[in-house]
Design an enzyme around this catalytic site. Structure first.
Site, PDB file in Angstrom:
ATOM      1  N   THR A   1       4.179   0.535 -13.890  1.00  0.00           N
ATOM      2  CA  THR A   1       2.919  -0.083 -14.324  1.00  0.00           C
ATOM      3  C   THR A   1       1.740   0.666 -13.670  1.00  0.00           C
ATOM      4  O   THR A   1       1.945   1.449 -12.742  1.00  0.00           O
ATOM      5  CB  THR A   1       2.873  -1.574 -13.917  1.00  0.00           C
ATOM      6  OG1 THR A   1       2.934  -1.667 -12.503  1.00  0.00           O
ATOM      7  CG2 THR A   1       4.020  -2.360 -14.533  1.00  0.00           C
TER       8      THR A   1
ATOM      9  N   GLU B   1       9.964   9.636  -6.473  1.00  0.00           N
ATOM     10  CA  GLU B   1       9.619  11.046  -6.694  1.00  0.00           C
ATOM     11  C   GLU B   1       8.409  11.197  -7.623  1.00  0.00           C
ATOM     12  O   GLU B   1       7.561  12.069  -7.435  1.00  0.00           O
ATOM     13  CB  GLU B   1      10.831  11.772  -7.301  1.00  0.00           C
ATOM     14  CG  GLU B   1      10.660  13.250  -7.538  1.00  0.00           C
ATOM     15  CD  GLU B   1      10.532  14.058  -6.250  1.00  0.00           C
ATOM     16  OE1 GLU B   1      11.524  14.191  -5.539  1.00  0.00           O
ATOM     17  OE2 GLU B   1       9.414  14.542  -5.966  1.00  0.00           O
TER      18      GLU B   1
ATOM     19  N   GLY C   1       3.944  14.341 -10.261  1.00  0.00           N
ATOM     20  CA  GLY C   1       4.690  14.180 -11.517  1.00  0.00           C
ATOM     21  C   GLY C   1       6.056  14.826 -11.523  1.00  0.00           C
ATOM     22  O   GLY C   1       6.957  14.413 -10.793  1.00  0.00           O
TER      23      GLY C   1
ATOM     24  N   GLY D   1      -7.851  13.625 -23.281  1.00  0.00           N
ATOM     25  CA  GLY D   1      -6.922  12.648 -22.693  1.00  0.00           C
ATOM     26  C   GLY D   1      -6.470  13.022 -21.290  1.00  0.00           C
ATOM     27  O   GLY D   1      -5.538  12.422 -20.753  1.00  0.00           O
TER      28      GLY D   1
ATOM     29  N   GLU E   1      -9.213   9.605 -17.422  1.00  0.00           N
ATOM     30  CA  GLU E   1      -9.298   8.202 -17.831  1.00  0.00           C
ATOM     31  C   GLU E   1     -10.732   7.899 -18.286  1.00  0.00           C
ATOM     32  O   GLU E   1     -11.654   8.648 -17.968  1.00  0.00           O
ATOM     33  CB  GLU E   1      -8.998   7.291 -16.623  1.00  0.00           C
ATOM     34  CG  GLU E   1      -7.686   7.553 -15.933  1.00  0.00           C
ATOM     35  CD  GLU E   1      -6.512   6.962 -16.682  1.00  0.00           C
ATOM     36  OE1 GLU E   1      -6.731   6.057 -17.503  1.00  0.00           O
ATOM     37  OE2 GLU E   1      -5.387   7.423 -16.452  1.00  0.00           O
TER      38      GLU E   1
ATOM     39  N   LYS F   1      -1.757  10.156  -2.737  1.00  0.00           N
ATOM     40  CA  LYS F   1      -0.530  10.971  -2.724  1.00  0.00           C
ATOM     41  C   LYS F   1      -0.301  11.595  -1.348  1.00  0.00           C
ATOM     42  O   LYS F   1       0.840  11.705  -0.891  1.00  0.00           O
ATOM     43  CB  LYS F   1      -0.631  12.054  -3.809  1.00  0.00           C
ATOM     44  CG  LYS F   1      -0.616  11.455  -5.215  1.00  0.00           C
ATOM     45  CD  LYS F   1      -1.065  12.461  -6.253  1.00  0.00           C
ATOM     46  CE  LYS F   1      -1.112  11.821  -7.633  1.00  0.00           C
ATOM     47  NZ  LYS F   1      -1.779  12.661  -8.634  1.00  0.00           N
TER      48      LYS F   1
END
Lengths: 210, 327
Positions: free
Chosen positions: B84, B137, B142, B195, B198, B213
């Site tokens: 989410t 991970e 990503g 895209g 945001e 991160k």
């Protein structure tokens, strides 16, 4: 071109009577620290531009005496493609050694047929570039530079400024040279302090340990 | 061998990517799924495409009585995948969902940065107490396997420093500003149109996303105990085209770099100058991380730092790790 001493020989930690400089060796008297009659020699960074004959063993003939005399090599720059007008190979070396030993080193190099074509004392060997963004001129640029400049410790050596419009933020590239990493860390810390005070964005460079 | 039963919490971009990656994989079966308002259960396996079609039509993927939290508490599953959106202030509702699953001795895989940045030590402790895996991970860079790359690939090496391009949106903006002489505002607008940014890109451009991160790396890989507020953060919104040009004229580039140096106590996200041949100077939305290690020297990881299937790739790797370790 000799340094004359009353009691010749090793100077480090030895009692001496006096030191006579017979310039034009490019180092300064302040570098020789005399405490209670004991002469303690401070290492001086010196840049040497050497010309070598283009034949085998010449680089060794230049490096070996430097090593034997106890000098620390800071940088060596040697490109085979770059030659002098006389066809010799050019080697640029920055070394650190007690200043009194420099004449001895030069003598040995010349005996080894290595031409010493330039000698210069390098006080500011650490370089870093920054970009500043903000109202650089209107927040007293002279003050910014003056606060960083300290003779033989750290200096602003280059400044390039772009001011796109009266009310717009300007952008500057600033180069600082410092005597070593510790001095550079202090200069960076000072620059960051100034940037915070004058609302300037500072972009520093990734490189080395700094 | 029986397939692992999956509860998929979150049906946004990453959730759909997970659906794509797991489709037809006999090792895993999605038995429960939830969006922010409803949930669906089917022990025989959910038709995710039908659930997504229903969500598109009605706004709900299933029954409003089945919230994600209720699924975590009551459904019969082996692994909970939590994908989410991130809440960096409280970590909720994901934090409670993950805790509940772990306390029920269910494995958890997540790409949600909030709970990991806020409570990784506690979540890892609960997982260990219940002998299950808690893997994340996909939270950092990503598809780039930075967590396991450091944890296992560089095992035994002391991490002396880490430098990372950890936000693809910022990297895209900086790349376009330099390539096309665009202003920051123009490059941001282009990133939005494509895209890559945001509608509200604040947490990307002010460095918060990269800082989160960095906190995850610091706490889970270097044994530190730091918070988001400990990271000194400067974003890219003040950068000028002239700054990028000046850098370029001098053989350098500007990138938003997350820096971690445990010995010097440096935890920082800021625009930095880098030599153009530095491997961290990546283009577009790519991520890159250089880890300076004790024995292996500098190692750089480069790859896609975001995206639906790319993040799902990291989640799949976590699922297979659980299968190998606990299967």
């Amino acid at each position: 071109m000799r340094i004359l001493r009353a009691n010749d020989g090793q100077c480090n930690g030895t009692l001496i009577n006096h030191v006579i400089y017979d310039n034009p060796y490019p180092f300064q008297k302040e570098e020789l620290l005399i405490t209670r009659g004991i002469c303690v020699q401070k290492n001086v960074r010196t840049s040497l531009r050497l010309e070598l004959k283009d034949k085998p063993g010449q680089l060794l003939a230049a490096i070996e005496p430097i090593s034997k005399i106890g000098a620390n090599v800071i940088t060596i720059s040697h490109q085979r493609d770059t030659k002098s007008k006389t066809g010799n190979l050019i080697v640029n070396i920055v070394i650190s050694l007690p200043e009194a030993r420099l004449p001895e080193l030069i003598d040995v190099l010349r005996k080894n047929e290595v031409a010493v074509v330039r000698i210069g004392t390098e006080y500011l060997t650490c370089t870093k570039t920054f970009i500043l963004i903000g109202h650089i001129l209107h927040t007293d640029l002279t003050d910014t530079v003056n606060r960083i400049d300290k003779k033989n410790v750290a200096e602003v050596t280059e400044l390039q400024l772009i001011m796109p419009g009266i009310a717009e933020r300007s952008t500057a590239k600033l180069t600082i040279k410092a005597g070593g990493e510790a001095e550079m860390i202090n200069a960076i810390s000072l620059l960051k302090e100034i940037a915070l005070e004058k609302h300037l964005l500072i972009i520093d460079e990734i490189g080395g340990d700094l | 061998m029986k397939p692992w039963k999956i509860a998929l919490i979150g049906l946004g971009s990453v959730g759909r990517g997970v659906g794509k990656v797991l489709k037809g994989d006999p090792r895993f079966i999605i038995v429960a799924a939830a969006d922010s308002k409803s949930g669906i259960l089917d022990p025989a396996g959910i038709d995710l495409e039908a659930a997504l079609a229903m969500k598109k039509k009605t706004g709900l993927c299933g029954d409003p009585a089945w919230s994600s939290f209720r699924i975590a508490c009551e459904a019969d599953y082996d692994i909970l995948i939590e994908v989410t959106p991130t809440n960096v202030v409280t970590g909720e509702p994901a934090l409670s969902t993950i805790k509940t699953a772990l306390q029920r001795s269910k494995h958890v895989v997540t790409s949600n940065k909030g709970p990991v940045a806020l409570a990784s030590n506690e979540l890892l402790r609960i997982a260990a107490e219940n002998n299950v895996g808690f893997l994340y991970e996909g939270t950092v860079a990503g598809a780039v396997p930075i967590i396991r790359g450091i944890q296992y690939g560089l095992a035994g090496n002391k991490i002396k420093a880490l430098y990372g391009v950890l936000n693809g949106t910022c990297n895209y903006i900086l790349t376009r500003m330099k390539e096309e002489d665009l202003t920051y505002e123009q490059a941001l607008s282009e990133a939005r149109d494509l895209g890559y940014a945001e509608a509200n890109p604040t947490s990307d451009v002010n460095g918060t996303d990269a800082a989160i991160k960095l906190v995850i790396i610091a706490n889970t890989l270097l044994g530190m105990n730091v918070k988001l507020a400990d990271v000194k953060c400067t974003g890219i919104s003040e950068l000028t085209v002239d700054a990028l040009k000046m850098a370029d004229e001098n053989g350098r580039s500007i990138r938003l770099i997350a820096t971690l140096n445990p010995e010097k106590n440096i935890l920082e996200v800021s625009p930095r100058l880098l030599s153009q041949d530095n491997p961290l100077v990546v283009s577009g939305t790519l991520n890159a991380i250089t880890v300076e290690t004790e024995y292996a020297g500098p190692i750089t990881f480069i790859g896609r730092g975001a995206g639906s299937v790319e993040t799902a790739s990291a989640i799949l790797a976590d699922l297979l790790f659980i299968e190998e370790k606990y299967g």
